[in-house]
Design an enzyme around this catalytic site. Structure first.
Site, mmCIF file in Angstrom:
data_model
loop_
_atom_site.group_PDB
_atom_site.id
_atom_site.type_symbol
_atom_site.label_atom_id
_atom_site.label_comp_id
_atom_site.label_asym_id
_atom_site.label_seq_id
_atom_site.Cartn_x
_atom_site.Cartn_y
_atom_site.Cartn_z
ATOM 1 N N SER A 101 0.813 -1.209 0.000
ATOM 2 C CA SER A 101 0.000 0.000 0.000
ATOM 3 C C SER A 101 0.853 1.269 0.000
ATOM 4 O O SER A 101 1.614 1.505 -0.925
ATOM 5 C CB SER A 101 -0.959 -0.044 1.199
ATOM 6 O OG SER A 101 -1.912 0.971 1.146
ATOM 7 N N ASP A 239 -2.462 6.322 -3.458
ATOM 8 C CA ASP A 239 -1.307 5.703 -2.820
ATOM 9 C C ASP A 239 -0.779 4.590 -3.724
ATOM 10 O O ASP A 239 -1.230 4.420 -4.852
ATOM 11 C CB ASP A 239 -1.661 5.186 -1.421
ATOM 12 C CG ASP A 239 -2.666 4.043 -1.444
ATOM 13 O OD1 ASP A 239 -3.390 3.912 -2.443
ATOM 14 O OD2 ASP A 239 -2.734 3.288 -0.455
ATOM 15 N N ASP A 241 -0.984 1.397 -4.045
ATOM 16 C CA ASP A 241 -1.858 0.382 -4.662
ATOM 17 C C ASP A 241 -3.217 0.949 -5.037
ATOM 18 O O ASP A 241 -4.112 0.216 -5.457
ATOM 19 C CB ASP A 241 -2.019 -0.833 -3.752
ATOM 20 C CG ASP A 241 -2.849 -0.560 -2.512
ATOM 21 O OD1 ASP A 241 -2.894 0.607 -2.065
ATOM 22 O OD2 ASP A 241 -3.438 -1.513 -1.970
ATOM 23 N N ASP A 243 -5.823 2.156 -3.530
ATOM 24 C CA ASP A 243 -7.092 1.900 -2.857
ATOM 25 C C ASP A 243 -7.504 3.068 -1.969
ATOM 26 O O ASP A 243 -8.564 3.045 -1.361
ATOM 27 C CB ASP A 243 -7.064 0.591 -2.058
ATOM 28 C CG ASP A 243 -6.103 0.615 -0.884
ATOM 29 O OD1 ASP A 243 -5.289 1.565 -0.775
ATOM 30 O OD2 ASP A 243 -6.140 -0.336 -0.070
#
Length: 445
Positions: A101, A239, A241, A243
């Site tokens: 992340s 960010d 990833d 999400d």
């Protein structure tokens, strides 16, 4: 059974150190394959972000799934929510994302989605942990799983995102998007361009080591500068990833996850589409709670973590929830937190209302918030239950009344007590937070 490896969002750690080693990833793929595969011909999707270590863990997980007799479709770099969507759309038994992340490149992790595109529940994660304690046994050679690469996944996800927009186009809007040199570096700008926006993209040159480095939702200075220099209507910060999403308005001011949640609640309420509580967390600003309640809508607080927000949404039959950090969940659009979908929902609200973002968030007054991290020795529980700490917090709450709130909680990742105070006036907020932090320090002696 207590958790040994799974945290609030899968397994995560420093690359090369337990649990994020090649050996563990191999065993994790096998264990997950045994639990999630279920039958001959079972198939999982494996996506990743742009970390260099993603190649290592992709290969190890693929081998583990093969040993369990599970086929692997390798998607390459894609946002976490894209893997969730594709797992459902392509009727796979599970989806796997290799990502840490918003963490630096030297961390990595593995998280799982079920066949419905939702994150795994506690029961399945505990079953995988139980299998990790068993000896690894390979299926017969003729039953080994195979692997293949899927090349059109980015295009599928782009079309999905566009389908959630709901308005005609983004024609006339100037947008800067910062993709954090992460998983959305291709698909993020493409979604906005195909909807008609004039787009400036930054954080779109990943080299395997620069993910989240001075860019993205955890480092907003570059985006703020780009918005002002480009004369943009809005900036979008993802960010690594993708999400989570934060935004910058045309004046260069941060619009955080609480404000995004308010904008989405407000527009849905105006459309008559909000008939269940909105879910935030214990860290959500008091101003969000008051603004949501002013709409005549119930506001519920979950524990920190998007999985806890999701649990509360399912419990109350809600569709809208999120965290201050930018995890925003729109269950009327998708099955998990999705930075691009959240951004598009805000852009749709701007387009529909024909108002700038700064004006849309004007109905929510953020309370000043002070957060102090206090290092501790020993058990956090003992500190939080100390009589002097309890007395001090009760006294601060009595003084603030409805004008503020307090929160003392243990960090889930570090030996810290997080002391948070919100109140109407900055000086009062800081004074109360410092007083409580001093009581926590004293309790540690």
């Amino acid at each position: 059974m207590s958790r040994k490896y799974f945290g609030t969002d899968g397994v995560r750690g420093r690359v090369g150190q337990t649990p994020m080693t090649p050996e563990f990833a191999l065993k994790l793929g096998w264990a997950a394959g045994c639990v999630l595969g279920g039958s001959a011909g079972a198939r999982v999707l494996i996506g990743k972000d742009t970390r260099r270590s993603g190649y290592l863990f992709e290969s190890a997980l693929e081998a583990g799934f093969a040993a369990a007799g599970v086929e692997s479709d390798l998607l390459g770099p894609l946002p976490t929510p894209a893997v969730a969507y594709l797992t459902r759309a392509l009727r796979a038994q599970a989806g796997v994302v290799i990502s840490a992340s918003h963490n630096p490149h030297y961390d990595n992790g593995v998280k799982f989605f079920g066949a419905d595109g939702s994150k795994l529940g506690d029961e399945l994660e505990l079953q995988i942990e139980s299998m990790l304690e068993q000896p690894m046994v390979c299926v017969a050679p003729e039953l080994l799983g195979r692997a293949k690469r899927i090349d059109d996944c980015g295009g599928r996800y782009i079309e999905f995102c566009k389908g959630t927009f709901g308005e005609r186009s983004l024609n006339g809007l100037r947008i800067v998007i910062d993709c954090a040199n992460g998983a959305a570096y291709k698909v993020g700008p493409a979604v906005l361009e195909e909807l008609g926006a004039e787009v400036k993209a930054i954080g779109v040159a990943p080299n395997g080591l620069n993910i989240n480095l001075d860019c993205g939702s955890t480092h907003l200075d570059a985006l703020k500068r780009a918005v002002l220099e480009f004369g943009a209507d809005v900036g979008i910060a993802l960010d690594g990833d993708a999400d989570r999403c934060l935004m910058i308005d045309a004046n260069g001011e941060l619009i955080d996850g609480d404000q995004i949640l308010f904008v989405l609640a407000q527009i849905r309420h105006q459309q008559g589409l909000l008939d269940a509580p909105v879910v935030g967390t214990v860290m959500s600003n008091l101003g969000l709670e008051q603004a949501i309640r002013a709409l005549g809508v119930e506001f519920i607080r979950a524990q920190v973590g998007d999985r806890h927000v999701m649990e509360q949404l399912k419990l109350v039959g809600g569709t809208l929830g999120g965290e201050t950090s930018g995890h925003t969940i729109c269950l009327d659009k998708t099955t998990t937190g999705d930075g691009m979908v959240a951004a598009l929902q805000v852009l749709a609200a701007m387009t529909r209302a024909k108002l700038p973002l700064a004006q849309l968030v004007g109905g929510m007054r953020k309370f000043p918030q002070v957060l102090i991290n206090v290092p501790i020795k020993g058990l956090a529980r003992d500190v939080l239950q100390h009589a002097d700490v309890g007395t001090a917090e009760a006294e601060v709450r009595r003084q603030l009344g409805s004008r503020g709130r307090t929160l003392l909680r243990a960090s889930g990742t570090e030996p810290l007590i997080r002391v948070m105070v919100e109140a109407q006036e900055p000086d009062e907020t800081l004074q109360a937070a410092e007083f409580l932090a001093a009581q926590v320090r004293a309790a540690c002696r």
